[in-house]
Scaffold this motif. Structure first.
Motif, PDB file in Angstrom:
ATOM      1  N   LEU A 175       0.873  -1.167   0.000  1.00 28.42           N
ATOM      2  CA  LEU A 175       0.000   0.000   0.000  1.00 28.42           C
ATOM      3  C   LEU A 175       0.914   1.221   0.000  1.00 28.42           C
ATOM      4  N   ILE A 176       0.762   2.071  -0.995  1.00 22.95           N
ATOM      5  CA  ILE A 176       1.652   3.217  -1.153  1.00 22.95           C
ATOM      6  C   ILE A 176       0.821   4.495  -1.196  1.00 22.95           C
ATOM      7  N   PHE A 177       1.152   5.419  -0.290  1.00 27.53           N
ATOM      8  CA  PHE A 177       0.543   6.749  -0.279  1.00 27.53           C
ATOM      9  C   PHE A 177       1.624   7.762  -0.633  1.00 27.53           C
ATOM     10  N   THR A 178       1.262   8.751  -1.435  1.00 24.29           N
ATOM     11  CA  THR A 178       2.189   9.822  -1.791  1.00 24.29           C
ATOM     12  C   THR A 178       1.455  11.151  -1.653  1.00 24.29           C
ATOM     13  N   ARG A 179       2.133  12.115  -1.050  1.00 22.20           N
ATOM     14  CA  ARG A 179       1.518  13.438  -0.884  1.00 22.20           C
ATOM     15  C   ARG A 179       2.622  14.476  -0.724  1.00 22.20           C
ATOM     16  N   VAL A 180       2.356  15.677  -1.242  1.00 22.77           N
ATOM     17  CA  VAL A 180       3.287  16.797  -1.117  1.00 22.77           C
ATOM     18  C   VAL A 180       2.771  17.721  -0.019  1.00 22.77           C
ATOM     19  N   PHE A 181       3.668  18.086   0.901  1.00 22.18           N
ATOM     20  CA  PHE A 181       3.358  19.000   2.000  1.00 22.18           C
ATOM     21  C   PHE A 181       4.115  20.302   1.788  1.00 22.18           C
ATOM     22  N   ASP A 182       3.458  21.412   2.076  1.00 21.18           N
ATOM     23  CA  ASP A 182       4.054  22.735   1.893  1.00 21.18           C
ATOM     24  C   ASP A 182       4.899  23.093   3.115  1.00 21.18           C
ATOM     25  N   ALA A 183       6.024  22.394   3.236  1.00 21.60           N
ATOM     26  CA  ALA A 183       6.938  22.614   4.359  1.00 21.60           C
ATOM     27  C   ALA A 183       8.305  22.062   3.970  1.00 21.60           C
ATOM     28  N   PRO A 184       9.368  22.635   4.534  1.00 19.26           N
ATOM     29  CA  PRO A 184      10.704  22.121   4.228  1.00 19.26           C
ATOM     30  C   PRO A 184      10.912  20.713   4.791  1.00 19.26           C
ATOM     31  N   ARG A 185      11.752  19.947   4.116  1.00 16.82           N
ATOM     32  CA  ARG A 185      11.982  18.547   4.472  1.00 16.82           C
ATOM     33  C   ARG A 185      12.476  18.374   5.903  1.00 16.82           C
ATOM     34  N   ASP A 186      13.374  19.243   6.374  1.00 21.17           N
ATOM     35  CA  ASP A 186      13.876  19.120   7.749  1.00 21.17           C
ATOM     36  C   ASP A 186      12.742  19.231   8.766  1.00 21.17           C
ATOM     37  N   LEU A 187      11.809  20.141   8.527  1.00 18.75           N
ATOM     38  CA  LEU A 187      10.682  20.312   9.443  1.00 18.75           C
ATOM     39  C   LEU A 187       9.747  19.102   9.394  1.00 18.75           C
ATOM     40  N   VAL A 188       9.474  18.595   8.207  1.00 16.06           N
ATOM     41  CA  VAL A 188       8.607  17.428   8.073  1.00 16.06           C
ATOM     42  C   VAL A 188       9.237  16.237   8.794  1.00 16.06           C
ATOM     43  N   PHE A 189      10.536  16.053   8.620  1.00 13.53           N
ATOM     44  CA  PHE A 189      11.224  14.966   9.329  1.00 13.53           C
ATOM     45  C   PHE A 189      11.077  15.141  10.845  1.00 13.53           C
ATOM     46  N   GLN A 190      11.207  16.366  11.308  1.00 16.57           N
ATOM     47  CA  GLN A 190      11.093  16.650  12.741  1.00 16.57           C
ATOM     48  C   GLN A 190       9.713  16.263  13.277  1.00 16.57           C
ATOM     49  N   VAL A 191       8.643  16.604  12.554  1.00 12.83           N
ATOM     50  CA  VAL A 191       7.305  16.308  13.068  1.00 12.83           C
ATOM     51  C   VAL A 191       6.967  14.821  12.946  1.00 12.83           C
ATOM     52  N   LEU A 192       7.723  14.085  12.144  1.00 17.82           N
ATOM     53  CA  LEU A 192       7.568  12.637  12.060  1.00 17.82           C
ATOM     54  C   LEU A 192       8.370  11.908  13.140  1.00 17.82           C
ATOM     55  N   SER A 193       9.340  12.586  13.728  1.00 21.37           N
ATOM     56  CA  SER A 193      10.294  11.897  14.603  1.00 21.37           C
ATOM     57  C   SER A 193      10.281  12.358  16.056  1.00 21.37           C
ATOM     58  N   GLU A 194       9.403  13.299  16.406  1.00 15.69           N
ATOM     59  CA  GLU A 194       9.341  13.790  17.777  1.00 15.69           C
ATOM     60  C   GLU A 194       7.946  13.568  18.350  1.00 15.69           C
ATOM     61  N   SER A 195       7.902  12.920  19.501  1.00 18.40           N
ATOM     62  CA  SER A 195       6.653  12.562  20.149  1.00 18.40           C
ATOM     63  C   SER A 195       5.747  13.767  20.390  1.00 18.40           C
TER      64      SER A 195
END
Length: 168
Positions: free
Chosen positions: A19-39
């Motif tokens: 199952l593959i989902f793809t989506r573009v978010f209007d935010a820089p990659r470093d910030l997106v990584f941060q919100v995926l990796s911090e509780s």
């Protein structure tokens, strides 16, 4: 291969036991990584609409884990999960195995587990996330699809988008 476009230019593809989902978010990659990796960030957006994340115990590192509980709006339903981080390449990729669990973190062997590869791609000043989820079988994937994973995932990523807008 079945593919469909869903809200906010997200694509969903079912291919065999994937199952593959793809989506573009209007935010820089470093910030997106941060919100995926911090509780503390995950508590603001993880889960379907109106569900909360009252428990989120995270050890974000290769070999670490995340134990969490999603709770329904009325508090009558709780869905526990446990993830095990296999590979982390900041800010490009997070690979983990995700399972249904109980409150103590014991894996529910009767429910399908999944391997998830999140790939974050810089895309015209934005971030494209490709979430590739592999199940043990097509039947395991079908059972999760029957539970409403597409709607839940869409709502979760809508909440992620709103959270990114709030913190920028």
């Amino acid at each position: 291969m079945a593919e469909s476009n869903v809200k906010n230019s997200m694509t969903q593809t079912v291919e065999g036991n994937n199952l593959i989902f793809t989506r573009v978010f209007d935010a820089p990659r470093d910030l997106v990584f941060q919100v995926l990796s911090e509780s503390e960030h995950l508590k603001n957006w993880w889960g379907p609409n109106h569900w909360t994340l009252p428990v989120s115990k995270m050890d974000f590192r290769e070999g670490g884990s995340w134990h969490y509980c999603m709770e329904s709006p009325d508090g009558d339903m709780k869905s526990w999960g446990k993830s095990f981080y296999k590979e982390i390449v900041e800010p490009e990729r997070i690979v983990y195995e995700d399972f249904f669990s109980d409150e103590e973190g014991t894996i529910n062997e009767t429910m399908p587990g999944m391997k998830v590869i999140l790939t974050l791609i810089e895309h015209e000043g934005k971030t494209k996330i490709v979430s590739h989820t592999q199940f043990s079988s097509e039947e395991a994937l079908k059972s999760v699809l029957d539970m409403g994973v597409v709607q839940g995932f869409t709502e979760t990523w809508d909440k992620l988008e709103a959270h990114l807008e709030r913190i920028q």
